[in-house]
Design a protein around this motif. Structure first.
Motif, PDB file in Angstrom:
ATOM      1  N   SER A  26       0.783  -1.109   0.120  1.00 28.85           N
ATOM      2  CA  SER A  26      -0.047  -0.069   0.136  1.00 28.85           C
ATOM      3  C   SER A  26       0.873   1.373  -0.066  1.00 28.85           C
ATOM      4  CB  SER A  26      -0.785  -0.028   1.326  1.00 28.85           C
ATOM      5  OG  SER A  26      -1.715  -1.157   1.262  1.00 28.85           O
ATOM      6  N   VAL A  27       1.939   1.237   0.748  1.00 25.82           N
ATOM      7  CA  VAL A  27       2.907   2.467   0.824  1.00 25.82           C
ATOM      8  C   VAL A  27       3.558   2.515  -0.633  1.00 25.82           C
ATOM      9  CG1 VAL A  27       4.850   3.064   1.970  1.00 25.82           C
ATOM     10  CG2 VAL A  27       3.135   2.136   3.326  1.00 25.82           C
ATOM     11  N   MET A  28       4.000   1.251  -1.324  1.00 25.43           N
ATOM     12  CA  MET A  28       4.404   1.373  -2.390  1.00 25.43           C
ATOM     13  C   MET A  28       3.715   2.031  -3.414  1.00 25.43           C
ATOM     14  SD  MET A  28       7.610  -0.091  -2.338  1.00 25.43           S
ATOM     15  CE  MET A  28       8.159  -0.723  -3.838  1.00 25.43           C
ATOM     16  N   LEU A  29       2.172   1.573  -3.357  1.00 26.77           N
ATOM     17  CA  LEU A  29       1.515   2.046  -4.306  1.00 26.77           C
ATOM     18  C   LEU A  29       1.183   3.603  -4.084  1.00 26.77           C
ATOM     19  CD1 LEU A  29      -0.861   1.025  -6.515  1.00 26.77           C
ATOM     20  CD2 LEU A  29      -2.381   1.093  -4.357  1.00 26.77           C
ATOM     21  N   ALA A  30       1.402   4.124  -2.851  1.00 35.44           N
ATOM     22  CA  ALA A  30       1.088   5.338  -2.790  1.00 35.44           C
ATOM     23  C   ALA A  30       2.326   6.023  -3.363  1.00 35.44           C
ATOM     24  CB  ALA A  30       0.884   5.666  -1.086  1.00 35.44           C
ATOM     25  N   ALA A  31       3.440   5.590  -3.286  1.00 38.68           N
ATOM     26  CA  ALA A  31       4.494   6.154  -3.797  1.00 38.68           C
ATOM     27  C   ALA A  31       5.035   6.195  -5.193  1.00 38.68           C
ATOM     28  CB  ALA A  31       5.835   5.320  -2.949  1.00 38.68           C
ATOM     29  N   VAL A  32       3.790   5.382  -6.129  1.00 37.14           N
ATOM     30  CA  VAL A  32       4.131   5.213  -7.562  1.00 37.14           C
ATOM     31  C   VAL A  32       3.843   6.820  -8.154  1.00 37.14           C
ATOM     32  CG1 VAL A  32       2.891   4.496  -9.568  1.00 37.14           C
ATOM     33  CG2 VAL A  32       3.330   2.778  -7.763  1.00 37.14           C
ATOM     34  N   PRO A  33       3.031   7.525  -7.896  1.00 40.59           N
ATOM     35  CA  PRO A  33       2.951   8.880  -8.210  1.00 40.59           C
ATOM     36  C   PRO A  33       4.299   9.552  -8.170  1.00 40.59           C
ATOM     37  CG  PRO A  33       0.888   8.667  -7.434  1.00 40.59           C
ATOM     38  CD  PRO A  33       1.953   7.377  -6.714  1.00 40.59           C
ATOM     39  N   LEU A  34       5.018   9.496  -7.145  1.00 40.78           N
ATOM     40  CA  LEU A  34       6.117  10.075  -6.908  1.00 40.78           C
ATOM     41  C   LEU A  34       7.425   9.624  -7.575  1.00 40.78           C
ATOM     42  CD1 LEU A  34       5.588  10.624  -2.984  1.00 40.78           C
ATOM     43  CD2 LEU A  34       5.003  12.244  -4.818  1.00 40.78           C
ATOM     44  N   ILE A  35       7.529   8.335  -7.559  1.00 42.51           N
ATOM     45  CA  ILE A  35       8.861   7.694  -8.045  1.00 42.51           C
ATOM     46  C   ILE A  35       8.468   6.745  -9.320  1.00 42.51           C
ATOM     47  CG2 ILE A  35      10.003   8.046  -5.886  1.00 42.51           C
ATOM     48  CD1 ILE A  35       9.636   5.169  -5.387  1.00 42.51           C
ATOM     49  N   GLY A  36       7.241   6.562  -9.446  1.00 41.76           N
ATOM     50  CA  GLY A  36       7.166   5.496 -10.581  1.00 41.76           C
ATOM     51  C   GLY A  36       7.484   5.820 -12.032  1.00 41.76           C
ATOM     52  N   ALA A  37       7.710   4.768 -12.694  1.00 44.15           N
ATOM     53  CA  ALA A  37       8.305   4.911 -14.220  1.00 44.15           C
ATOM     54  C   ALA A  37       6.798   5.018 -14.809  1.00 44.15           C
ATOM     55  CB  ALA A  37       8.930   3.548 -14.581  1.00 44.15           C
ATOM     56  N   GLU A  38       6.791   5.626 -16.095  1.00 47.04           N
ATOM     57  CA  GLU A  38       5.671   5.754 -16.984  1.00 47.04           C
ATOM     58  C   GLU A  38       5.968   4.971 -18.302  1.00 47.04           C
ATOM     59  OE1 GLU A  38       3.003   9.443 -19.088  1.00 47.04           O
ATOM     60  OE2 GLU A  38       4.244   9.646 -17.385  1.00 47.04           O
TER      61      GLU A  38
ATOM     62  N   ASN B 235       3.194   3.957 -21.726  1.00 43.38           N
ATOM     63  CA  ASN B 235       2.096   4.082 -22.454  1.00 43.38           C
ATOM     64  C   ASN B 235       1.218   5.059 -21.856  1.00 43.38           C
ATOM     65  OD1 ASN B 235       3.275   2.308 -24.542  1.00 43.38           O
ATOM     66  ND2 ASN B 235       2.560   0.545 -23.315  1.00 43.38           N
ATOM     67  N   GLY B 236       1.457   6.084 -21.252  1.00 42.61           N
ATOM     68  CA  GLY B 236       0.681   6.891 -21.001  1.00 42.61           C
ATOM     69  C   GLY B 236       0.158   6.549 -19.346  1.00 42.61           C
ATOM     70  N   ALA B 237       0.794   5.541 -18.765  1.00 45.41           N
ATOM     71  CA  ALA B 237       0.340   5.014 -17.421  1.00 45.41           C
ATOM     72  C   ALA B 237       1.456   5.112 -16.539  1.00 45.41           C
ATOM     73  CB  ALA B 237      -0.416   3.615 -17.335  1.00 45.41           C
ATOM     74  N   GLN B 238       1.337   5.624 -15.208  1.00 40.54           N
ATOM     75  CA  GLN B 238       2.512   5.317 -14.116  1.00 40.54           C
ATOM     76  C   GLN B 238       2.033   4.456 -13.008  1.00 40.54           C
ATOM     77  OE1 GLN B 238       3.134   9.217 -12.179  1.00 40.54           O
ATOM     78  NE2 GLN B 238       5.265   8.672 -11.991  1.00 40.54           N
ATOM     79  N   ARG B 239       2.366   3.005 -13.344  1.00 43.15           N
ATOM     80  CA  ARG B 239       2.192   1.986 -12.471  1.00 43.15           C
ATOM     81  C   ARG B 239       3.287   1.088 -11.826  1.00 43.15           C
ATOM     82  NH1 ARG B 239      -2.139  -0.481 -16.962  1.00 43.15           N
ATOM     83  NH2 ARG B 239      -3.487   1.131 -17.143  1.00 43.15           N
ATOM     84  N   TRP B 240       4.522   1.495 -12.270  1.00 46.60           N
ATOM     85  CA  TRP B 240       5.622   0.652 -11.939  1.00 46.60           C
ATOM     86  C   TRP B 240       6.685   1.422 -11.188  1.00 46.60           C
ATOM     87  CZ3 TRP B 240       3.107   1.118 -16.552  1.00 46.60           C
ATOM     88  CH2 TRP B 240       2.445  -0.179 -17.331  1.00 46.60           C
ATOM     89  N   ILE B 241       7.440   0.798 -10.326  1.00 51.35           N
ATOM     90  CA  ILE B 241       8.603   1.225  -9.766  1.00 51.35           C
ATOM     91  C   ILE B 241      10.018   0.667 -10.213  1.00 51.35           C
ATOM     92  CG2 ILE B 241       9.739   1.498  -7.324  1.00 51.35           C
ATOM     93  CD1 ILE B 241       6.932   1.725  -6.252  1.00 51.35           C
ATOM     94  N   GLU B 242      10.852   1.350 -10.608  1.00 53.75           N
ATOM     95  CA  GLU B 242      12.133   1.116 -11.161  1.00 53.75           C
ATOM     96  C   GLU B 242      12.925   0.362 -10.149  1.00 53.75           C
ATOM     97  OE1 GLU B 242      14.370  -0.585 -13.587  1.00 53.75           O
ATOM     98  OE2 GLU B 242      12.899   0.658 -14.817  1.00 53.75           O
ATOM     99  N   LEU B 243      13.458  -0.797 -10.330  1.00 50.25           N
ATOM    100  CA  LEU B 243      14.435  -1.349  -9.371  1.00 50.25           C
ATOM    101  C   LEU B 243      15.754  -1.568  -9.807  1.00 50.25           C
ATOM    102  CD1 LEU B 243      11.927  -3.966  -7.650  1.00 50.25           C
ATOM    103  CD2 LEU B 243      12.459  -1.614  -6.830  1.00 50.25           C
ATOM    104  N   GLY B 244      16.045  -1.225 -10.855  1.00 48.88           N
ATOM    105  CA  GLY B 244      17.567  -1.356 -11.448  1.00 48.88           C
ATOM    106  C   GLY B 244      17.526  -2.581 -12.112  1.00 48.88           C
ATOM    107  N   ILE B 245      16.886  -3.844 -11.715  1.00 48.21           N
ATOM    108  CA  ILE B 245      17.156  -4.967 -12.343  1.00 48.21           C
ATOM    109  C   ILE B 245      15.763  -5.408 -13.112  1.00 48.21           C
ATOM    110  CG2 ILE B 245      18.826  -5.970 -10.777  1.00 48.21           C
ATOM    111  CD1 ILE B 245      16.553  -7.472  -9.482  1.00 48.21           C
ATOM    112  N   GLY B 246      14.978  -4.672 -12.810  1.00 47.27           N
ATOM    113  CA  GLY B 246      13.571  -4.566 -13.329  1.00 47.27           C
ATOM    114  C   GLY B 246      12.277  -3.715 -12.887  1.00 47.27           C
ATOM    115  N   GLU B 247      11.136  -4.032 -13.070  1.00 47.19           N
ATOM    116  CA  GLU B 247      10.293  -3.030 -12.622  1.00 47.19           C
ATOM    117  C   GLU B 247       9.310  -3.735 -11.826  1.00 47.19           C
ATOM    118  OE1 GLU B 247      10.181   0.255 -16.109  1.00 47.19           O
ATOM    119  OE2 GLU B 247       8.706  -1.088 -16.257  1.00 47.19           O
ATOM    120  N   LEU B 248       8.661  -3.218 -10.873  1.00 44.84           N
ATOM    121  CA  LEU B 248       7.819  -3.761  -9.944  1.00 44.84           C
ATOM    122  C   LEU B 248       6.483  -2.974  -9.917  1.00 44.84           C
ATOM    123  CD1 LEU B 248       7.328  -5.415  -7.285  1.00 44.84           C
ATOM    124  CD2 LEU B 248       7.883  -3.509  -5.909  1.00 44.84           C
TER     125      LEU B 248
END
Length: 403
Positions: free
Chosen positions: A116-128, A130-143
């Motif tokens: 839930s905390v990670m979901l709240a952090a997506v708008p701040l640090i998430g990768a975009e 196709n016009g959607a910001q749903r992922w967090i970049e971890l270096g080795i992949g995206e979460l």
């Protein structure tokens, strides 16, 4: 003596077999083997195997789509990556399935809080993408936090609603609504309309299973209709998807291509690797992999796949008929509902019965977050459906509590 020796021979054979994973083996692995629902586990393995075949079929189309300029993607790039996620996911599933119920509940509560905390952090640090910001970049992949949050949310919500069995005055229904609304608000901000629908459906399903009154059910139904209308009027993503689906307005290329690919193979398909329509699909390896299966393996294979999903749902709900622990019933039923709803949405989009939502097909579609989250969720389901085989024996047999 000869009769005694003849009778003793099978006993010696049984004793030798029991030294492995026989019923007398009280090691964690031995107890897990006899308590786990091996049919459910087998069905999950079959789906994963089918998924690897499907990703291998879709991988060349995806590689062709994402190759260009200086970027060259190998034809089986997505297959090898999916295989790596499966190698990680299956041990995670088995490890989670070995947890006793109280440990699985604690894991879910901690996981729900963390993601839930990670979901709240997506708008701040998430990768975009196709016009959607749903992922967090971890270096080795995206979460993708929402994928992991789903199973943990279901179990946490089941625990919250089960508390009403101990104290009727606890405001569990309003609290569960507030928590679900917060998560849905975060999802709509990404935007992720499909996941929002899934979370709302899971909440409603668990509310119904927990004993919702008819009056409250009617109020929720009316609220749902109002919510859909409001989303259509004021949420651009919902407006676009609904207009495209109902009125054929705007770009319908994705769903039209998916339907054309699905029916191109007829009943028996064009054969592995023989599909051509799949090269026109926007996301052949994820959202529209069901259509790829239809083209290369035929509608018969699509029907068989749908029956596999149905078998899992029926198996779980039949097992829950003799379960008397409210939390276990709600948790297992909720996890199964999540699995079924996600599969239904993906298939409905592919057969043009629902607007495009960007929903993966469980265990079939390509994706690291999706595969790992589904393996952990199915591991939780296996943990909640475990049965001690000795509990149905004679009352003189010593019993133990696995929970």
């Amino acid at each position: 003596m000869k009769l005694g020796g003849a009778l003793a021979a099978p006993a010696r054979v049984t004793a030798r077999l029991s030294s492995g994973v026989g019923r007398s083996n009280q090691s964690p692995l031995g107890r897990w083997f006899w308590e786990i629902d091996r049919v459910l586990l087998m069905l999950a393995f079959i789906l994963i195997a089918v998924g690897l075949i499907a990703v291998a079929a879709a991988s060349p189309a995806a590689a062709d789509r994402y190759s260009g300029g200086n970027v060259v993607v190998a034809p089986l790039h997505y297959f090898w990556r999916q295989l790596a996620w499966v190698v990680v996911g299956i041990p995670a599933m088995i490890a989670v399935s070995m947890l006793p119920v109280h440990a699985a509940r604690r894991l879910s509560l901690a996981g729900a809080a963390f993601f839930s905390v990670m979901l709240a952090a997506v708008p701040l640090i998430g990768a975009e993408h196709n016009g959607a910001q749903r992922w967090i970049e971890l270096g080795i992949g995206e979460l993708q936090p929402s994928e992991f949050l789903k199973p943990f949310f279901v179990v946490s919500l089941a625990w919250l609603l089960s508390l009403k069995q101990h104290d009727k005055n606890l405001p569990v229904a309003p609290l569960s609504f507030v928590l679900t609304a917060i998560i849905c608000g975060l999802l709509m901000k990404q935007p992720d309309f499909g996941q929002t629908v899934v979370f709302c459906t899971l909440w409603l399903a668990l509310m119904l299973l927990s004993g919702l009154s008819f009056r409250l059910l009617a109020m929720l139904g009316a609220s749902g209709i109002v919510g859909i209308v409001m989303a259509y009027l004021f949420y651009p993503v919902a407006t676009l998807r609904i207009d495209n689906f109902l009125f054929q307005q705007g770009d319908t290329y994705q769903v039209d291509s998916a339907h054309a690919t699905l029916v191109a193979g007829g009943f028996f398909g064009v054969g592995p690797g023989g599909g051509e329509k799949k090269f026109h699909l926007p996301e052949a390896q994820t959202d529209y992999i069901f259509s790829v299966i239809g083209e290369e393996f035929g509608l018969i294979a699509c029907i068989a796949l749908a029956l596999l999903f149905t078998a899992i749902v029926v198996r779980v709900f039949v097992k829950l008929l003799d379960e008397d622990e409210p939390f276990v019933v709600l948790a297992a039923a909720g996890l199964t509902t999540q699995f079924a709803v996600q599969a239904m949405i993906n298939i409905a989009v592919n057969v043009h019965l629902a607007p495009s939502k960007g929903m993966t097909l469980p265990f079939i579609s390509y994706g690291g977050s999706s595969m790992l989250a589904l393996c952990m969720g199915f591991g939780l389901l296996l943990a909640f459906t475990r049965r001690n085989p000795y509990l149905t024996r004679s009352p003189y047999v010593v019993r133990w509590n696995t929970r």
